[in-house]
Design a protein around this motif. Structure first.
Motif, mmCIF file in Angstrom:
data_model
loop_
_atom_site.group_PDB
_atom_site.id
_atom_site.type_symbol
_atom_site.label_atom_id
_atom_site.label_comp_id
_atom_site.label_asym_id
_atom_site.label_seq_id
_atom_site.Cartn_x
_atom_site.Cartn_y
_atom_site.Cartn_z
ATOM 1 N N MET A 118 0.813 -1.204 0.000
ATOM 2 C CA MET A 118 0.000 0.000 0.000
ATOM 3 C C MET A 118 0.859 1.271 0.000
ATOM 4 O O MET A 118 0.424 2.321 -0.457
ATOM 5 N N ALA A 119 2.088 1.161 0.537
ATOM 6 C CA ALA A 119 2.986 2.317 0.584
ATOM 7 C C ALA A 119 3.730 2.529 -0.727
ATOM 8 O O ALA A 119 4.441 3.517 -0.880
ATOM 9 N N GLY A 120 3.588 1.581 -1.657
ATOM 10 C CA GLY A 120 4.219 1.743 -2.964
ATOM 11 C C GLY A 120 5.570 1.073 -3.106
ATOM 12 O O GLY A 120 6.333 1.404 -4.021
ATOM 13 N N ALA A 121 5.882 0.101 -2.231
ATOM 14 C CA ALA A 121 7.158 -0.603 -2.343
ATOM 15 C C ALA A 121 7.213 -1.399 -3.647
ATOM 16 O O ALA A 121 6.214 -1.976 -4.079
ATOM 17 N N ALA A 122 8.388 -1.434 -4.242
ATOM 18 C CA ALA A 122 8.572 -2.187 -5.488
ATOM 19 C C ALA A 122 8.968 -3.628 -5.203
ATOM 20 O O ALA A 122 8.827 -4.498 -6.068
ATOM 21 N N GLY A 123 9.469 -3.895 -4.015
ATOM 22 C CA GLY A 123 9.899 -5.247 -3.686
ATOM 23 C C GLY A 123 9.924 -5.459 -2.188
ATOM 24 O O GLY A 123 9.997 -4.508 -1.406
ATOM 25 N N TYR A 124 9.873 -6.745 -1.796
ATOM 26 C CA TYR A 124 9.833 -7.104 -0.378
ATOM 27 C C TYR A 124 10.548 -8.447 -0.259
ATOM 28 O O TYR A 124 10.070 -9.448 -0.802
ATOM 29 N N VAL A 125 11.720 -8.474 0.375
ATOM 30 C CA VAL A 125 12.495 -9.705 0.467
ATOM 31 C C VAL A 125 12.947 -9.929 1.906
ATOM 32 O O VAL A 125 13.071 -8.985 2.688
ATOM 33 N N LEU A 126 13.190 -11.184 2.237
ATOM 34 C CA LEU A 126 13.642 -11.546 3.575
ATOM 35 C C LEU A 126 15.157 -11.471 3.658
ATOM 36 O O LEU A 126 15.862 -11.699 2.668
ATOM 37 N N LYS A 127 15.678 -11.173 4.847
ATOM 38 C CA LYS A 127 17.114 -11.001 5.025
ATOM 39 C C LYS A 127 17.888 -12.297 4.829
ATOM 40 O O LYS A 127 19.108 -12.256 4.658
ATOM 41 N N ARG A 128 17.209 -13.429 4.833
ATOM 42 C CA ARG A 128 17.922 -14.676 4.583
ATOM 43 C C ARG A 128 18.183 -14.895 3.086
ATOM 44 O O ARG A 128 18.731 -15.925 2.682
ATOM 45 N N ILE A 129 17.808 -13.937 2.256
ATOM 46 C CA ILE A 129 18.047 -14.009 0.820
ATOM 47 C C ILE A 129 19.544 -14.140 0.531
ATOM 48 O O ILE A 129 20.378 -13.597 1.255
#
Length: 239
Positions: A113-124
């Motif tokens: 909803m805030a307009g983020a282009a991506g969302y990943v976990l730190k274990r990536i």
């Protein structure tokens, strides 16, 4: 994570990235990982939400890598999402990549909803994080398919009929100015936009929003926005 897609070619100029994380080890790790790439430079970094909001517009990065949860000194849970919302309002061309340790549907929903282009976990993996930065910089949306599916299912689920207004007493605690600010929150405006609309300092709006949340007995801005929507629906027939 990205369905085997080949990343878009890197831009001719270095890809500028800003990093927000309250953990020094993580922040340095992300910076060193990105700066090992010949086409990426870390244009700046911050520990707190306040620092990020002050520094990002000055360095004009292409991508901001934002930790979702900052310590209390940094502004607390989901502070990175609020930074994303504020930065996107000021710099619509900026791609925000949310980085978090927690698989949190609420944070993911707020980030979308805030307009983020991506969302990943730190274990990536490190190489996947570099790829994620390049992808969002090229205009791609990078959200974990399983997590996104959960959020979309939530959005599509039939909503229960609203209960009779239980929050009238809470609303009575709000001043006329706070009610005005609540209505603007319901319209999706950021603190900065509300401050400009009402000709007040942004810090004043931030303090008023905190007061509104406390008086309404809610912990998050999204919940206040939902209450604002219900209030607007109730007032419509009387207008």
């Amino acid at each position: 994570m990205h369905s085997g897609r080949v990343p878009a070619p890197a831009p001719a100029a270095p890809l500028r990235v800003f990093v927000l994380d309250d953990h020094e080890v993580v922040r340095r790790g992300v910076r060193d990982l990105l700066e090992a790439e010949p086409d990426i430079v870390v244009a700046g970094e911050a520990v707190t939400a306040r620092e990020a909001l002050a520094r990002v517009p000055a360095v004009r990065p292409h991508v901001a890598v934002l930790d979702v949860r900052l310590g209390e000194g940094g502004s607390g849970d989901h502070a990175g999402v609020e930074v994303c919302r504020e930065l996107r309002a000021r710099m619509p061309e900026l791609a925000c990549l949310m980085l978090t340790s927690f698989d949190d549907d609420e944070a993911l929903f707020d980030a979308i909803m805030a307009g983020a282009a991506g969302y990943v976990l730190k274990r990536i993996d490190g190489s996947d994080l570099v790829t994620a930065v390049r992808l969002v910089a090229s205009g791609e949306s990078l959200l974990d398919p399983r997590a996104t599916a959960r959020v979309m299912a939530r959005l599509r689920a039939p909503q229960p009929e609203p209960e009779p207004v239980p929050f009238s007493a809470e609303l009575e605690r709000l001043s006329p100015r706070e009610l005005e600010i609540l209505e603007l929150i319901g319209e999706g405006l950021t603190n900065r936009q509300i401050a400009e609309r009402l000709f007040l300092a942004e810090k004043t709006i931030k303090n008023r929003v905190s007061s509104i949340l406390a008086k309404l007995g809610v912990g998050r801005r999204v919940q206040a926005a939902l209450l604002a929507g219900r209030l607007k629906e109730q007032q419509a027939p009387r207008r």
